[in-house]
Motif scaffolding. Structure first.
Motif: not given
Length: 191
Positions: A16, A18, A36
């Protein structure tokens, strides 16, 4: 990175990312930015899809040829690594993500994604035993290993360096540089 002993939060964090600028998408006349991105490992099927997307028919000497652009392939592979873009509770799934959509990213955000994909690839190398955890940690901390010596670009260089006593490579390799028939003996053996 041993996925069996690593906490789930750490593994999830690797996949993940950002984004700084985010992916701009127009919805009802407003621009929503998906900040995201969820990434995934890819397999052979993903590589085949990327290769097909990078294929181009070009005319060479009056004949059509199917070529694969390295730059297009690399970009298509990056797209294949994207599992989803997320903004609050809204998700753009992999099935809706294509090169045009990813092309809306800023250069900086695309670079962030590519760097993370590199780390995911290195983590897989640790899992498969091709790299140690220490080597992985060294890369993550910015300490790349020393470069491995490469062969001489000019071809055979007898009597040079630490290997000057070693015999030259086989006749086929010598023929590449000397233009001599590969079935003939190497130059040292001719006498």
């Amino acid at each position: 990175m041993d996925t069996n002993s690593t906490p789930a939060a750490t593994i999830r964090d690797l996949f993940e990312l950002r984004l700084i600028d985010g992916l701009p998408v127009e919805v009802d006349g407003k621009t929503i930015r998906y900040h995201v991105v969820r990434l995934r490992e890819t397999g052979v099927a993903h590589e085949r899809i990327a290769e097909q997307q990078a294929e181009r028919v070009v005319m060479l000497n009056g004949a059509p040829r199917l070529l694969v652009s390295d730059a297009e392939f690399a970009f298509a592979m990056t797209v294949q690594h994207v599992e989803a873009f997320q903004c609050d509770s809204v998700t753009i799934p992999a099935a809706a993500i294509d090169r045009t959509l990813v092309g809306k990213l800023s250069t900086h955000d695309l670079g962030l994604i590519e760097k993370r994909i590199f780390l995911i690839t290195l983590a897989a190398e640790v899992r498969y035993g091709n790299m140690t955890q220490q080597e992985f940690d060294s890369y993550v901390n910015g300490n790349a290993p020393a470069a491995v010596a490469s062969p001489q670009p000019e071809g055979q260089t007898p009597d040079v360096g630490a290997d000057s006593h070693a015999a030259e490579s086989g006749p086929a390799l010598l023929a590449d540089f000397s233009g001599v028939d590969a079935s003939r003996k190497a130059s040292r053996d001719r006498g």
